[in-house]
Design an enzyme around this catalytic site. Structure first.
Site, PDB file in Angstrom:
ATOM      1  N   TRP A 103      -6.414  -7.041   8.126  1.00 50.89           N
ATOM      2  CA  TRP A 103      -6.248  -6.227   6.916  1.00 50.89           C
ATOM      3  C   TRP A 103      -4.842  -6.315   6.328  1.00 50.89           C
ATOM      4  O   TRP A 103      -3.845  -6.300   7.048  1.00 50.89           O
ATOM      5  CB  TRP A 103      -6.542  -4.760   7.248  1.00 50.89           C
ATOM      6  CG  TRP A 103      -6.122  -3.810   6.171  1.00 50.89           C
ATOM      7  CD1 TRP A 103      -4.897  -3.199   6.023  1.00 50.89           C
ATOM      8  CD2 TRP A 103      -6.915  -3.361   5.059  1.00 50.89           C
ATOM      9  NE1 TRP A 103      -4.894  -2.398   4.905  1.00 50.89           N
ATOM     10  CE2 TRP A 103      -6.115  -2.479   4.297  1.00 50.89           C
ATOM     11  CE3 TRP A 103      -8.219  -3.615   4.649  1.00 50.89           C
ATOM     12  CZ2 TRP A 103      -6.579  -1.849   3.146  1.00 50.89           C
ATOM     13  CZ3 TRP A 103      -8.681  -2.988   3.508  1.00 50.89           C
ATOM     14  CH2 TRP A 103      -7.876  -2.117   2.773  1.00 50.89           C
ATOM     15  N   ASP A 134      -0.584  -2.958   0.420  1.00 49.31           N
ATOM     16  CA  ASP A 134       0.563  -2.998  -0.492  1.00 49.31           C
ATOM     17  C   ASP A 134       1.628  -4.038  -0.129  1.00 49.31           C
ATOM     18  O   ASP A 134       2.020  -4.151   1.034  1.00 49.31           O
ATOM     19  CB  ASP A 134       1.265  -1.642  -0.505  1.00 49.31           C
ATOM     20  CG  ASP A 134       0.331  -0.509  -0.853  1.00 49.31           C
ATOM     21  OD1 ASP A 134      -0.852  -0.747  -1.121  1.00 49.31           O
ATOM     22  OD2 ASP A 134       0.807   0.652  -0.848  1.00 49.31           O
ATOM     23  N   GLN A 185       1.843  -4.188   3.935  1.00 52.79           N
ATOM     24  CA  GLN A 185       1.113  -3.277   4.802  1.00 52.79           C
ATOM     25  C   GLN A 185       0.049  -4.068   5.561  1.00 52.79           C
ATOM     26  O   GLN A 185      -0.782  -4.746   4.953  1.00 52.79           O
ATOM     27  CB  GLN A 185       0.478  -2.165   3.976  1.00 52.79           C
ATOM     28  CG  GLN A 185       1.468  -1.204   3.342  1.00 52.79           C
ATOM     29  CD  GLN A 185       2.080  -0.260   4.365  1.00 52.79           C
ATOM     30  OE1 GLN A 185       1.488   0.754   4.735  1.00 52.79           O
ATOM     31  NE2 GLN A 185       3.272  -0.586   4.848  1.00 52.79           N
ATOM     32  N   TRP A 187      -8.321  -0.715   6.990  1.00 52.61           N
ATOM     33  CA  TRP A 187      -7.052   0.006   7.072  1.00 52.61           C
ATOM     34  C   TRP A 187      -6.945   0.725   8.410  1.00 52.61           C
ATOM     35  O   TRP A 187      -7.914   1.299   8.920  1.00 52.61           O
ATOM     36  CB  TRP A 187      -6.956   1.003   5.918  1.00 52.61           C
ATOM     37  CG  TRP A 187      -5.612   1.644   5.773  1.00 52.61           C
ATOM     38  CD1 TRP A 187      -4.599   1.221   4.982  1.00 52.61           C
ATOM     39  CD2 TRP A 187      -5.148   2.825   6.439  1.00 52.61           C
ATOM     40  NE1 TRP A 187      -3.511   2.061   5.102  1.00 52.61           N
ATOM     41  CE2 TRP A 187      -3.824   3.052   5.993  1.00 52.61           C
ATOM     42  CE3 TRP A 187      -5.705   3.704   7.369  1.00 52.61           C
ATOM     43  CZ2 TRP A 187      -3.059   4.129   6.449  1.00 52.61           C
ATOM     44  CZ3 TRP A 187      -4.938   4.774   7.826  1.00 52.61           C
ATOM     45  CH2 TRP A 187      -3.638   4.984   7.356  1.00 52.61           C
ATOM     46  N   GLU A 197       1.919   6.722  -6.305  1.00 51.00           N
ATOM     47  CA  GLU A 197       2.369   5.890  -5.192  1.00 51.00           C
ATOM     48  C   GLU A 197       3.203   4.718  -5.700  1.00 51.00           C
ATOM     49  O   GLU A 197       3.186   4.370  -6.882  1.00 51.00           O
ATOM     50  CB  GLU A 197       1.172   5.344  -4.394  1.00 51.00           C
ATOM     51  CG  GLU A 197       0.355   6.401  -3.690  1.00 51.00           C
ATOM     52  CD  GLU A 197      -0.724   5.794  -2.811  1.00 51.00           C
ATOM     53  OE1 GLU A 197      -0.738   6.125  -1.605  1.00 51.00           O
ATOM     54  OE2 GLU A 197      -1.539   4.994  -3.302  1.00 51.00           O
TER      55      GLU A 197
END
Length: 492
Positions: free
Chosen positions: A30, A33, A49, A57, A206
């Protein structure tokens, strides 16, 4: 079969269905960002990320890759892993040229500023590298900004503000952004807050970014504050917005009315936009990229052994329109031209039928296609990419009368994996022009559209069926000019 980007472990893996040929993907598992994007000693760094143990996630790490041109990437080992303060959420990296932090014995080096997240408790921490980002030491005084009592308090973007001779941090906090300043990257002071009554508020804010732009003919720089929202974006779900204004080192002041929403991209799949820091002054460009997905379905996109890709790097500028309004523009980074190959179509085509006609055989992806459509008669035009008798493709419709372009992936068979994926996205364009100019950059699983020299953009994932022959088709009542060029894969 072609081998992919060089593996840090020396392992050769091979092409999988939907694996992009121009866009960055992790080797496996995975990704979301982009983080810590910085240019240093001849290398562009991309951190991101990363969950190394699943294609969904999970506990966030910082993955890491480097490139000389932002296209051909070399994978490196994980840079930052969870610790006693929690997971490693998004953040940024800067070059501490004057050793203001004291980490580098009077030399320069890299400092990462990131969010430590334990459950809903988020704080800001730092780490530093003395070996060009290959290894990192976390600061023993973390967190450098403790949580002030907010549930959402994350994603620090840091830059050096020359006029005030201080480091500036812009930080997402609920549905606004907070500004902090520092002299040494370790001790931070609160400066101001922005956003409570401005822009779109369909979801949590964000991944902010703040950039200054020189605009020809203007005495002062124009500042762009970019902020993403987790829901309620232009195409539904997650997306990005921006504000034009001024920044004095502590306070951002918007030029636009509070209700004026300006979108970064009108597609479904352009989120968490971040810019490269410390691009040399002699270069002078502002370049950013984004995560090509949407939180509505990101965990379920049917790819393996990896999940998610980054957008193309985009050169960003601010222009002043004839009506006096300032406008953000985005175009693929110039380095993409090094991967441009043979022309596969260059001709004018008159599309008159109400049923689609085949314009040309579509090359194997990736490719770019430039399309010019005269607007004098306000006539419609429709294109279909990945058209096949047994597999409908994605459709692009130009409504010259309304001044809109729409992208429809709903008919593609694999779009049915999630209820929010088969969407139709729509972007406006300036219909007062004599000609509409479109640039399509088409990869194996994405289409990025740049409208009128990048005044608007639209980025969407696609999932074509595994067919050997595709066509570019069209219908409508207009004469169009097309120039298409095959792109070389960045895979080695």
């Amino acid at each position: 079969m072609k081998k992919p980007m060089q593996s840090s472990a020396g392992v050769e893996t091979y092409e999988e269905p939907y694996r992009p040929q121009l866009h960055f993907t992790p080797e496996s598992q995975w990704m979301n960002d982009p983080n810590g994007m910085v240019y240093y000693e001849g290398e562009y760094h991309l951190f991101y990320q990363y969950h190394p143990y699943s294609r969904q996630w999970g506990p966030m790490h910082w993955g890491h890759a480097v490139s000389e041109d932002m296209f051909a990437w070399k994978h490196l080992p994980i840079a930052l892993a969870p610790d006693e303060l929690g997971m490693i959420f998004s953040g940024s990296v800067v070059v501490d040229w004057e050793d203001s932090s004291g980490f580098f014995d009077g030399e320069d080096g890299l400092v990462a500023v990131y969010t430590s997240a334990k459950g809903d408790f988020q704080q800001q921490s730092i780490a530093y590298s003395v070996d060009r980002g290959r290894t990192w030491t976390k600061y023993e005084g973390n967190p450098v900004i403790p949580n002030p009592g907010k549930i959402d308090f994350r994603d620090p973007k840091v830059f050096y503000h020359d006029d005030s001779a201080r480091w500036v941090m812009v930080l997402a906090a609920g549905q606004e952004v907070m500004f902090y300043t520092s002299e040494d990257l370790k001790t931070w002071e609160f400066a101001s807050v922005f956003g409570a009554e401005y822009g779109a508020h369909g979801g949590v804010w964000e991944c902010p970014d703040l950039l200054a732009f020189y605009v020809p003919g203007e005495e002062n720089s124009k500042w762009v504050l970019q902020v993403d929202i987790g829901d309620g974006a232009a195409a539904g779900g997650s997306g990005g917005q921006y504000f034009l204004g001024n920044f004095d080192g502590k306070v951002f002041t918007a030029d636009t009315a509070p209700e004026d929403v300006q979108w970064i991209d009108y597609g479904k799949d352009y989120y968490a936009t971040q810019s490269f820091s410390d691009i040399p002054e002699m270069d002078g460009r502002r370049i950013w990229l984004a995560w090509m997905s949407n939180w509505q379905y990101a965990n379920e996109v049917p790819t393996e052994p990896w999940r998610s890709a980054m957008s193309l790097p985009r050169e960003v500028n601010v222009i002043k329109k004839e009506n006096g309004r300032f406008q953000l523009t985005q175009l693929p980074a110039a380095e993409m031209e090094a991967y441009t190959g043979d022309i596969f179509i260059e001709k004018s085509v008159e599309i008159m039928q109400t049923t689609k006609q085949i314009i040309c055989e579509q090359p194997s992806t990736p490719f770019k296609l430039e399309v010019s459509i005269p607007l004098d008669k306000k006539q419609p035009a429709t294109f279909e990419l990945f058209d096949n008798a047994d597999a409908p493709g994605c459709e692009v419709k130009v409504n010259a009368e309304a001044g809109t372009i729409s992208f429809d992936r709903a008919k593609m068979k694999m779009s049915s994996f999630h209820k929010d994926f088969p969407a139709v996205t729509t972007a406006p364009f300036d219909k007062s022009r004599e000609m509409l100019k479109l640039l399509f950059v088409v990869d194996r699983s994405s289409v990025e559209i740049f409208i009128n020299d990048g005044e608007q953009t639209m980025c969407n994932l696609i999932l074509p069926e595994n067919q050997s022959n595709y066509y570019i088709s069209g219908k409508g009542s207009s004469e169009i000019h097309l120039k298409g060029e095959v792109m070389h894969s960045v895979w080695k």
